[in-house]
Design a protein around this motif. Structure first.
Motif: not given
Lengths: 118, 110
Positions: B102-110
């Motif tokens: 997959g193209a990737g999912t960037k996980l960020e913090l709120k």
């Protein structure tokens, strides 16, 4: 513990060949696993390029057609990538990786950035 | 080739649950196994295998990570999310050659 380490030139000119080495420690490449090359392009797209099996058979991504060759030197416990006729679109971070059968890639090298530029 | 589709990014709060999805355009099941795997990659590092065969935790991975799904729909869950989990997460199928990501999912913090 299985460890993999890529090595090779960081800069290649267009139309030339890209050659990389993956040195494996902690496991003998003829004992098992498949040994792959995977690259990550700028922008994060990842592409599996091909593998050489523990028996020496190879399988390549059709997208690379006849440009790719993966070989090995069992005496040095190394396997190699050669990619011919490179263009700027081959600029990427190249990883060697291994897995057991259809399982995930459990072991990866640290990656080496190869830039194709004149 | 089998195409894997992931959402580009996800923002979650510390201590909350993150659910990352991956959908394929072909079934990746075969003889009782789903040939779907998940990786975490941080900047400057190699990918790290988290989950193999859809739901099996890789060696050394904390139980906060879990995977589920079958056929064409898969999810990676992180619960609870910790600060160190900020990274890009990739799914990968090995049902058919060529393996695809997959193209990737960037996980960020709120």
């Amino acid at each position: 513990e299985i460890q993999l380490q890529e090595s090779g030139p960081g800069l290649v000119k267009p139309s030339q060949s890209l050659s990389l080495t993956c040195s494996v420690t902690g496991y003998t490449i003829t004992s098992g696993y498949d040994w792959s090359w995977i690259r990550k392009f700028p922008g994060n797209k990842m592409e599996w390029m091909g593998y050489i099996s523990n028996s020496g058979s190879t399988n390549y991504n059709p997208s690379l057609k006849s440009r790719i060759s993966i070989t090995r030197d069992t005496s040095k416990n190394q396997f190699f990538l050669q990619l011919n006729s490179v263009t700027t679109e081959d600029t990427a971070t190249y990883y060697c990786a291994s897995r057991h059968g259809g399982y995930g890639f459990a072991y990866w090298g640290q990656g080496t950035l190869v830039t194709v530029s004149s | 080739d089998i195409v894997l589709t992931q959402s580009p990014a996800l923002a979650v709060s510390l201590g909350q649950r993150a659910t990352i999805s991956c959908k394929t355009n072909q079934n990746v099941d075969y003889y009782g196994n789903s040939y779907m795997h998940w990786y975490q990659q941080k900047p400057g590092q190699q990918p790290k295998l988290l989950i193999y065969l859809a739901s099996n935790l890789a060696s050394g991975i904390p139980a906060r990570f879990s995977g589920r799904g079958s056929g064409t729909d898969f999810t990676l869950t992180i619960d609870p999310v910790e600060a160190d989990d900020t990274a890009t997460y990739y799914c990968q199928q090995s049902r058919n050659l060529p393996d695809t990501f997959g193209a990737g999912t960037k996980l960020e913090l709120k």
